[in-house]
Design an enzyme around this catalytic site. Sequence first.
Site, PDB file in Angstrom:
ATOM      1  N   LYS A  14      -6.382  -5.138  -1.134  1.00 14.43           N
ATOM      2  CA  LYS A  14      -5.725  -5.301   0.177  1.00 14.43           C
ATOM      3  C   LYS A  14      -5.428  -3.945   0.793  1.00 14.43           C
ATOM      4  O   LYS A  14      -5.362  -2.923   0.102  1.00 14.43           O
ATOM      5  CB  LYS A  14      -4.422  -6.099   0.043  1.00 14.43           C
ATOM      6  CG  LYS A  14      -3.367  -5.533  -0.949  1.00 14.43           C
ATOM      7  CD  LYS A  14      -2.509  -4.413  -0.423  1.00 14.43           C
ATOM      8  CE  LYS A  14      -1.575  -3.813  -1.459  1.00 14.43           C
ATOM      9  NZ  LYS A  14      -0.914  -2.571  -1.025  1.00 14.43           N
ATOM     10  N   ALA A 101      -4.561   2.796  -8.806  1.00 15.33           N
ATOM     11  CA  ALA A 101      -3.415   3.510  -8.224  1.00 15.33           C
ATOM     12  C   ALA A 101      -3.750   4.036  -6.841  1.00 15.33           C
ATOM     13  O   ALA A 101      -3.378   5.153  -6.476  1.00 15.33           O
ATOM     14  CB  ALA A 101      -2.929   4.635  -9.149  1.00 15.33           C
ATOM     15  N   GLY A 102      -4.456   3.221  -6.066  1.00 19.90           N
ATOM     16  CA  GLY A 102      -4.891   3.635  -4.729  1.00 19.90           C
ATOM     17  C   GLY A 102      -4.090   3.022  -3.602  1.00 19.90           C
ATOM     18  O   GLY A 102      -4.387   3.253  -2.438  1.00 19.90           O
ATOM     19  N   MET A 104      -4.053  -0.161  -3.110  1.00 17.54           N
ATOM     20  CA  MET A 104      -4.841  -1.312  -2.665  1.00 17.54           C
ATOM     21  C   MET A 104      -4.665  -2.545  -3.553  1.00 17.54           C
ATOM     22  O   MET A 104      -5.414  -3.519  -3.419  1.00 17.54           O
ATOM     23  CB  MET A 104      -6.319  -0.937  -2.580  1.00 17.54           C
ATOM     24  CG  MET A 104      -6.606   0.053  -1.450  1.00 17.54           C
ATOM     25  SD  MET A 104      -8.368   0.192  -1.156  1.00 17.54           S
ATOM     26  CE  MET A 104      -8.788  -1.475  -0.645  1.00 17.54           C
ATOM     27  N   ALA A 109      -4.756  -7.747  -8.082  1.00 16.97           N
ATOM     28  CA  ALA A 109      -5.933  -8.617  -7.933  1.00 16.97           C
ATOM     29  C   ALA A 109      -6.419  -9.055  -9.312  1.00 16.97           C
ATOM     30  O   ALA A 109      -6.803 -10.220  -9.504  1.00 16.97           O
ATOM     31  CB  ALA A 109      -7.039  -7.886  -7.176  1.00 16.97           C
ATOM     32  N   ASP A 141       2.861  -7.886  -5.391  1.00 16.34           N
ATOM     33  CA  ASP A 141       1.592  -8.004  -4.645  1.00 16.34           C
ATOM     34  C   ASP A 141       0.673  -9.089  -5.214  1.00 16.34           C
ATOM     35  O   ASP A 141      -0.390  -9.352  -4.650  1.00 16.34           O
ATOM     36  CB  ASP A 141       0.805  -6.676  -4.695  1.00 16.34           C
ATOM     37  CG  ASP A 141       1.437  -5.597  -3.833  1.00 16.34           C
ATOM     38  OD1 ASP A 141       2.383  -5.911  -3.077  1.00 16.34           O
ATOM     39  OD2 ASP A 141       0.984  -4.443  -3.918  1.00 16.34           O
TER      40      ASP A 141
END
Length: 307
Positions: A14, A101-102, A104, A109, A141
């Site tokens: 995301k 660790a971006g 996203m 996920a 998340d």
Amino acid sequence: MSARPQVRVRAPGKINLALRVGAPDEDGYHPLATVFQAVSLHEDVVVTPAAELRLTVEGRDAERVPLGGSNLALRAARLLQERTGITAGAHLHVVKQVPVAGGMGGGSADAAAALLACDQLWGAGLDREELVALARELGADVPFALTGLTAVGSGRGDVLTSAMVGGSYHWVLAVQDEGLSTPEVFAAFDDDGGTHAPPPHLGDGLLSALRGGDPHELARHLVNDLEDPALDLRPELGDVLAAADRAGALAAVLSGSGPTVAALALDERHARSVAAVVREAEVAREVLVVTGPAPGARVLEHVTGTG
Ligand code: ATP
């Protein structure tokens, strides 16, 4: 011919189109008001029967993924075992596209995909609501990775309301070599005066821009309260945002706690041209073109096993 049982589930990474952050509560958690969009960069989790729970990982940044008990995919499978009383094991194989660790939500996920895949493999038969409840226990998340598309997140980002979106959007992602730690970015937010931040609030502009489907309008509303603290920790991210601007992106914003920067383009062709210019600026390890919204966790293949 006999086939081994196998379930393959895909879950999206995301970006945050808006991320407003309030002052931390007494437990140190920050209330959030965010808009998530799932994008076409995904994680696949393939599960097969095994005596115990075990994990293998391949793909982007695989070498940075912890393989022990802290891994979110393993934690998801274990939580499902505990809550259902199922004693069967599974081999979880994760194929990563989302940078580690971006900012996203790659680990989230993996957790969402592992929940759905193990539920199917073991025939646990949890419904959507029960899976979302387990997802929430695993991390703020994780519920969004199950539902995907575009959603408003409140609370800790885990209370979701779906958002209406006209059309799809083209994004250029600038992926960095080294990740940023989410707790460190929130600590920098607090040090920057975040302990006195007002309750987080999303204006109406972003949601009506999304409904209208006009990327120019959406560009005016991208915002991230963690951008300044992330820039304090990683000043080079300023070069990435500037490169996206010079490349003609409609706007660029840090995703989540970074360091991935998402730059909005007009259409696919424009996205490819923005990506080429950002690549030439040498401010990112990788520059990717993706679209959003993308669907949430879904079963791609379910071999029930024969023979
Ligand atoms: P956040 O959801 O905190 O924004 P992120 O997208 O920045 O996360 P992730 O790739 O999800 O980052 O991982 C953050 C940390 O979680 C990693 O540094 C890693 O140590 C740990 N981790 C646990 N499980 C996984 C997993 N399955 N894949 C990647 N990282 C994982």
